[in-house]
Design a protein around this motif. Structure first.
Motif, PDB file in Angstrom:
ATOM      1  N   PHE A 198       1.144  -1.392   0.014  1.00  0.00           N
ATOM      2  CA  PHE A 198       0.073   0.521   0.017  1.00  0.00           C
ATOM      3  C   PHE A 198       0.647   1.589   0.100  1.00  0.00           C
ATOM      4  CE2 PHE A 198      -3.296  -2.791   1.987  1.00  0.00           C
ATOM      5  CZ  PHE A 198      -4.557  -2.351   1.190  1.00  0.00           C
ATOM      6  N   LEU A 199       1.681   1.331   0.965  1.00  0.00           N
ATOM      7  CA  LEU A 199       2.929   2.259   0.450  1.00  0.00           C
ATOM      8  C   LEU A 199       3.980   2.554  -0.293  1.00  0.00           C
ATOM      9  CD1 LEU A 199       3.644   2.412   4.265  1.00  0.00           C
ATOM     10  CD2 LEU A 199       2.523   3.486   3.575  1.00  0.00           C
ATOM     11  N   SER A 200       3.902   1.638  -1.297  1.00  0.00           N
ATOM     12  CA  SER A 200       4.864   2.101  -2.076  1.00  0.00           C
ATOM     13  C   SER A 200       3.808   2.453  -3.645  1.00  0.00           C
ATOM     14  CB  SER A 200       5.542   0.279  -2.427  1.00  0.00           C
ATOM     15  OG  SER A 200       4.585  -0.384  -3.271  1.00  0.00           O
ATOM     16  N   ARG A 201       2.812   1.442  -3.528  1.00  0.00           N
ATOM     17  CA  ARG A 201       2.179   2.134  -4.733  1.00  0.00           C
ATOM     18  C   ARG A 201       1.414   3.604  -4.096  1.00  0.00           C
ATOM     19  NH1 ARG A 201       2.717  -0.170  -9.117  1.00  0.00           N
ATOM     20  NH2 ARG A 201       0.763   0.265  -9.673  1.00  0.00           N
ATOM     21  N   PRO A 202       0.516   4.971  -5.163  1.00  0.00           N
ATOM     22  CA  PRO A 202       0.343   5.985  -5.586  1.00  0.00           C
ATOM     23  C   PRO A 202      -1.078   5.829  -3.953  1.00  0.00           C
ATOM     24  CG  PRO A 202       0.583   5.170  -7.756  1.00  0.00           C
ATOM     25  CD  PRO A 202       0.899   4.546  -6.722  1.00  0.00           C
ATOM     26  N   GLN A 203      -1.326   6.572  -3.696  1.00  0.00           N
ATOM     27  CA  GLN A 203      -2.260   6.717  -2.377  1.00  0.00           C
ATOM     28  C   GLN A 203      -3.202   6.478  -2.560  1.00  0.00           C
ATOM     29  OE1 GLN A 203      -3.664  10.356   0.334  1.00  0.00           O
ATOM     30  NE2 GLN A 203      -1.777  10.123   0.960  1.00  0.00           N
ATOM     31  N   GLU A 204      -3.763   6.928  -4.123  1.00  0.00           N
ATOM     32  CA  GLU A 204      -5.305   6.788  -4.969  1.00  0.00           C
ATOM     33  C   GLU A 204      -5.524   5.149  -5.285  1.00  0.00           C
ATOM     34  OE1 GLU A 204      -2.756   8.582  -6.403  1.00  0.00           O
ATOM     35  OE2 GLU A 204      -3.369  10.542  -5.216  1.00  0.00           O
TER      36      GLU A 204
END
Lengths: 204, 204
Positions: B33-39
């Motif tokens: 989750f942290l490595s991907r865009p927040q959206e």
């Protein structure tokens, strides 16, 4: 299976997009959410939303933190002159789990990979340079995976660090503890012979 | 591991509470989750929230649905006089996957379990009685797990259904297709002998 519910299918698809979760596990999770009180699922999603919206990264080492500076960088008990360079937060956690490292970290946020178009300018190297010059670093340990990209990154960084008169090391590579020679891959076994270590009879 | 971030630990704990997700997978998911865009994470949580807030249950069979009545109960292609009684929505899905059943379902929402304090009044039995009397049901198949609680539930329901002149069957039990006798448990093997089937030479 008949398409019973778009909401259901959307939730399964969303869960299936996560690493390590296949369609069967995703279906199981969706049925779990539906079988429990609604508040439980709401609590769950709020925790995840809270995480991604409010997580901070340490201004010094780029590891995750709740404050400006992470507990490791802020700790007087850690050796602030011994810096371990890693690819990701995941690696910081793996090393912390071992309990064998008492220095501080610097998270690159990736490794140099021409194939994926990741160059030095995409990594946290400018802040590394500042730390090397300002923080009194005496030793750098590069805990970077021994892949081709990893070796390239190590070489690139050593070109920056060595001229500063800072000692540079890498984690040792070789046969895993408890590993059997016959199941060790050829490259690892070959290199473990080239990089053989003196046997210290007192220590063993 | 040093406690780096409460937000991180909360998210890991929240994921670990889900079935089939251990601490290692949970950590991996949080880092994902942290490595991907927040959206992406926000989309994910909204899908789950949307699911638990807006899912409906079919008024006839209690399976999940986007409308008042699920597609199976609403379908003219399904045999509305052939009713399959199951414990949960999960079982409806498992049976639909087989493609072998063309009737309709009734989801009990559990099985009778004195140990867990679940009695007939906690299950969707009143609506079952109405359907049996009003919907022209001619045959009932009880697809309920052959456990002690399952057998109790089957017995209880058969006492209600049989007097109405509706034929009642259960799914067959026996050695799995492709299963080997030596690995089949004693009870199953014993009962598969007692409940032996006539061998139809033309059909095989």
């Amino acid at each position: 299976m008949a398409n019973k519910s778009k909401l259901f299918d959307d939730a399964v698809a969303s869960l299936t997009s996560l690493p390590g979760i296949g369609k069967r596990s995703a279906t199981r999770l969706v049925l779990h959410f539906l079988s429990r009180p609604q508040e439980e699922a709401i609590d769950f999603v709020q925790t995840i939303e809270n995480l991604v919206k409010n997580i901070k990264y340490c201004k010094k080492c780029h590891s995750i933190a709740d404050d400006e500076i992470c507990p490791v960088c802020a700790s007087a008990k850690r050796d602030q002159s011994f810096l371990c360079i890693v690819e990701s937060v995941r690696d910081v956690m793996a090393i912390e789990e071992t309990g064998q490292f008492r220095g501080v970290y610097h998270v690159l946020g990736g490794i140099i990979s021409p194939i994926e178009g990741i160059g030095p300018e995409d990594l946290n190297i400018e802040t590394l340079k500042s730390r090397l010059q300002e923080d009194g670093i005496k030793e750098v340990l590069m805990a970077i995976s021994p892949t081709i990209e990893g070796e390239t990154t190590i070489y690139y960084l050593s070109q920056i660090i060595a001229p500063l008169g800072i000692s540079v090391s890498t984690i040792s590579r070789g046969v895993s503890f408890g590993g059997e020679l016959e199941y060790t891959d050829e490259v690892t076994l070959g290199r473990s012979i080239l990089a053989r270590l003196p046997y210290n009879i007192d220590k063993e």
